[in-house]
Motif scaffolding. Structure first.
Motif, PDB file in Angstrom:
ATOM      1  N   HIS A  51      35.519  37.519  35.368  1.00  0.00           N
ATOM      2  CA  HIS A  51      34.736  38.872  35.894  1.00  0.00           C
ATOM      3  C   HIS A  51      35.626  39.659  36.536  1.00  0.00           C
ATOM      4  O   HIS A  51      35.824  41.188  36.361  1.00  0.00           O
ATOM      5  CB  HIS A  51      34.370  37.632  37.217  1.00  0.00           C
ATOM      6  CG  HIS A  51      33.518  37.254  37.340  1.00  0.00           C
ATOM      7  ND1 HIS A  51      33.403  35.290  36.919  1.00  0.00           N
ATOM      8  CD2 HIS A  51      31.882  37.394  37.099  1.00  0.00           C
ATOM      9  CE1 HIS A  51      32.285  35.130  36.898  1.00  0.00           C
ATOM     10  NE2 HIS A  51      30.956  36.086  37.190  1.00  0.00           N
ATOM     11  N   LEU A  52      36.992  39.188  36.360  1.00  0.00           N
ATOM     12  CA  LEU A  52      38.293  39.927  37.136  1.00  0.00           C
ATOM     13  C   LEU A  52      38.373  41.209  36.534  1.00  0.00           C
ATOM     14  O   LEU A  52      38.836  42.782  36.603  1.00  0.00           O
ATOM     15  CB  LEU A  52      38.857  39.772  37.819  1.00  0.00           C
ATOM     16  CG  LEU A  52      39.216  39.683  39.547  1.00  0.00           C
ATOM     17  CD1 LEU A  52      38.896  40.382  40.121  1.00  0.00           C
ATOM     18  CD2 LEU A  52      37.804  38.913  39.847  1.00  0.00           C
ATOM     19  N   ALA A  53      38.900  40.859  35.055  1.00  0.00           N
ATOM     20  CA  ALA A  53      39.002  41.330  33.639  1.00  0.00           C
ATOM     21  C   ALA A  53      37.932  42.852  33.425  1.00  0.00           C
ATOM     22  O   ALA A  53      38.002  44.053  33.481  1.00  0.00           O
ATOM     23  CB  ALA A  53      38.936  40.668  32.455  1.00  0.00           C
ATOM     24  N   ALA A  54      36.754  42.507  33.917  1.00  0.00           N
ATOM     25  CA  ALA A  54      35.398  43.308  34.008  1.00  0.00           C
ATOM     26  C   ALA A  54      35.589  44.311  34.845  1.00  0.00           C
ATOM     27  O   ALA A  54      35.823  44.818  34.627  1.00  0.00           O
ATOM     28  CB  ALA A  54      34.188  42.523  33.938  1.00  0.00           C
ATOM     29  N   MET A  55      35.777  43.796  36.015  1.00  0.00           N
ATOM     30  CA  MET A  55      36.284  44.714  36.854  1.00  0.00           C
ATOM     31  C   MET A  55      37.709  45.409  36.657  1.00  0.00           C
ATOM     32  O   MET A  55      37.633  47.167  37.190  1.00  0.00           O
ATOM     33  CB  MET A  55      36.694  44.111  38.649  1.00  0.00           C
ATOM     34  CG  MET A  55      35.467  43.107  38.485  1.00  0.00           C
ATOM     35  SD  MET A  55      35.277  41.970  40.393  1.00  0.00           S
ATOM     36  CE  MET A  55      36.067  43.196  41.649  1.00  0.00           C
ATOM     37  N   ARG A  56      38.349  45.187  35.888  1.00  0.00           N
ATOM     38  CA  ARG A  56      39.658  46.345  35.732  1.00  0.00           C
ATOM     39  C   ARG A  56      38.706  46.810  35.122  1.00  0.00           C
ATOM     40  O   ARG A  56      39.732  48.234  34.857  1.00  0.00           O
ATOM     41  CB  ARG A  56      40.162  45.264  34.975  1.00  0.00           C
ATOM     42  CG  ARG A  56      41.800  46.084  34.407  1.00  0.00           C
ATOM     43  CD  ARG A  56      43.135  45.950  35.832  1.00  0.00           C
ATOM     44  NE  ARG A  56      42.684  47.071  36.584  1.00  0.00           N
ATOM     45  CZ  ARG A  56      43.085  47.847  37.441  1.00  0.00           C
ATOM     46  NH1 ARG A  56      43.659  46.664  37.867  1.00  0.00           N
ATOM     47  NH2 ARG A  56      43.349  49.067  37.904  1.00  0.00           N
ATOM     48  N   LYS A  57      38.616  46.506  33.773  1.00  0.00           N
ATOM     49  CA  LYS A  57      37.355  47.594  32.937  1.00  0.00           C
ATOM     50  C   LYS A  57      36.861  48.597  33.404  1.00  0.00           C
ATOM     51  O   LYS A  57      36.987  49.797  33.297  1.00  0.00           O
ATOM     52  CB  LYS A  57      37.217  47.210  31.558  1.00  0.00           C
ATOM     53  CG  LYS A  57      36.250  47.820  30.770  1.00  0.00           C
ATOM     54  CD  LYS A  57      35.222  47.617  29.839  1.00  0.00           C
ATOM     55  CE  LYS A  57      35.270  48.110  28.383  1.00  0.00           C
ATOM     56  NZ  LYS A  57      34.728  47.093  27.397  1.00  0.00           N
ATOM     57  N   ALA A  58      36.292  48.053  34.486  1.00  0.00           N
ATOM     58  CA  ALA A  58      35.626  49.519  35.605  1.00  0.00           C
ATOM     59  C   ALA A  58      36.243  49.851  36.216  1.00  0.00           C
ATOM     60  O   ALA A  58      35.772  51.639  35.765  1.00  0.00           O
ATOM     61  CB  ALA A  58      34.361  48.769  36.146  1.00  0.00           C
ATOM     62  N   PHE A  59      37.852  49.845  36.812  1.00  0.00           N
ATOM     63  CA  PHE A  59      37.926  50.797  37.417  1.00  0.00           C
ATOM     64  C   PHE A  59      38.843  51.205  36.159  1.00  0.00           C
ATOM     65  O   PHE A  59      38.747  52.627  36.809  1.00  0.00           O
ATOM     66  CB  PHE A  59      39.022  49.508  37.477  1.00  0.00           C
ATOM     67  CG  PHE A  59      38.829  49.133  39.271  1.00  0.00           C
ATOM     68  CD1 PHE A  59      37.865  48.885  39.964  1.00  0.00           C
ATOM     69  CD2 PHE A  59      40.673  48.413  39.639  1.00  0.00           C
ATOM     70  CE1 PHE A  59      37.980  48.107  40.857  1.00  0.00           C
ATOM     71  CE2 PHE A  59      40.005  48.820  41.389  1.00  0.00           C
ATOM     72  CZ  PHE A  59      38.574  47.952  41.838  1.00  0.00           C
ATOM     73  N   ASP A  60      39.537  51.147  35.313  1.00  0.00           N
ATOM     74  CA  ASP A  60      39.673  51.990  34.482  1.00  0.00           C
ATOM     75  C   ASP A  60      39.233  53.051  33.145  1.00  0.00           C
ATOM     76  O   ASP A  60      39.673  53.984  33.431  1.00  0.00           O
ATOM     77  CB  ASP A  60      40.973  50.901  33.638  1.00  0.00           C
ATOM     78  CG  ASP A  60      42.051  50.614  33.490  1.00  0.00           C
ATOM     79  OD1 ASP A  60      42.488  50.555  34.836  1.00  0.00           O
ATOM     80  OD2 ASP A  60      42.503  49.156  33.012  1.00  0.00           O
TER      81      ASP A  60
END
Length: 292
Positions: free
Chosen positions: A280-289
């Motif tokens: 989940h957090l990896a997907a959130m990181r991608k959304a940030f980037d």
């Protein structure tokens, strides 16, 4: 850590906080009848692996395994005498992972409620949390993160304990769809709990709740000064029983969408709560980037 220090760390983007501790340890084999903090002694490797998973996913901040490590909660399984030691250990495990991370990572000491308010006075609660804070500080945390606060009095007690221990703090509470905490506190009442204290919180906001929608709404309803940031750490929706197991319904894609909404709302600290895995957090990181 000062507010200006947090600003320098954030730059022009928010920091990504980590996901769930308890639900991930349950998935790793922790019995549901057992406190997550018991694995600080029994299975520190599992806690370390979870911290590492969140760091690998791109998190800028990880929370220690100490949510229920206050004396009243520890007394439920006979560990109250080890309060200081368990909190120190929780900080040390997270710090060791942060020190080895390939990018800068902050360590926040997780502090949850006693669930005994209002049987404890604010002064009594401050003493309880001061003991926990001392252990976390000895474990070398950068700050503390008040989570799932249900009453303004207990939230203020935690803040007073943090200030007395010399630690900066982030403060979040949990609210239902009706806009109230389990004890009937409103978001505005929570925000006002920190007025007049020697040091204001670095950020205030909401965690857990009933998913991203209620977390975002509760955080938006909190009046705050211009020097106080916004923190949102939503869970992955209310758990549903599937094949005899409780599962949170929102997957990485939905939590990435929430991260984008929190980003656009101006939050400076964004993470996830119950049900959130490193995926989940990896997907959130991608959304940030993607919002650079």
């Amino acid at each position: 850590m000062s507010r200006s220090s947090l600003d320098r760390l954030c730059g022009k983007r928010p920091l990504l906080a980590d996901g769930a501790m308890g639900t991930n340890l349950f998935a790793a084999g922790l019995p549901v009848s057992q406190a997550p903090e018991s694995w600080l002694e029994e299975r520190p490797d599992a806690i370390t692996a979870l911290h590492q998973g969140f760091v690998h996913a791109g998190c800028d901040l990880i929370l220690s395994c100490s949510f229920g490590a206050n004396r009243p909660r520890l007394s439920l399984w006979g560990a109250e005498a080890r309060c200081f030691a368990l909190n120190r250990r929780a900080g040390e495990l997270a710090r060791a992972v942060a020190n080895e991370a390939p990018h800068p990572v902050l360590v926040a000491g997780s502090v949850g409620p006693t669930w005994q308010s209002p049987s404890l006075s604010e002064d009594e609660a401050t003493e309880v949390f001061a003991e926990q804070m001392a252990g976390l500080k000895a474990g070398d945390v950068d700050l503390v993160w008040l989570e799932t606060m249900a009453t303004a009095s207990e939230a203020r007690a935690v803040a007073r304990a943090a200030i007395g221990t010399g630690l900066s703090y982030v403060a979040t509470a949990s609210f239902g769809a009706g806009g109230l905490s389990p004890a009937g506190m409103t978001p505005a009442e929570f925000a006002s709990a920190f007025e007049g204290l020697a040091s204001p919180p670095l950020a205030i906001g909401a965690n857990c709740c009933e998913g991203p929608r209620t977390s975002l709404a509760a955080a938006a309803a909190m009046p705050r000064g211009q020097d106080i940031g916004l923190a949102i750490k939503a869970n992955c929706g209310l758990p549903q029983v599937v094949d005899g197991r409780a599962r949170h319904p929102l997957g990485p894609a939905e939590m990435a969408a929430y991260a984008g909404q929190a980003f656009d709302a101006g939050a400076s600290l964004i993470g996830a709560c119950c049900g959130a895995t490193p995926d989940h957090l990896a997907a959130m990181r991608k959304a940030f980037d993607e919002r650079k």
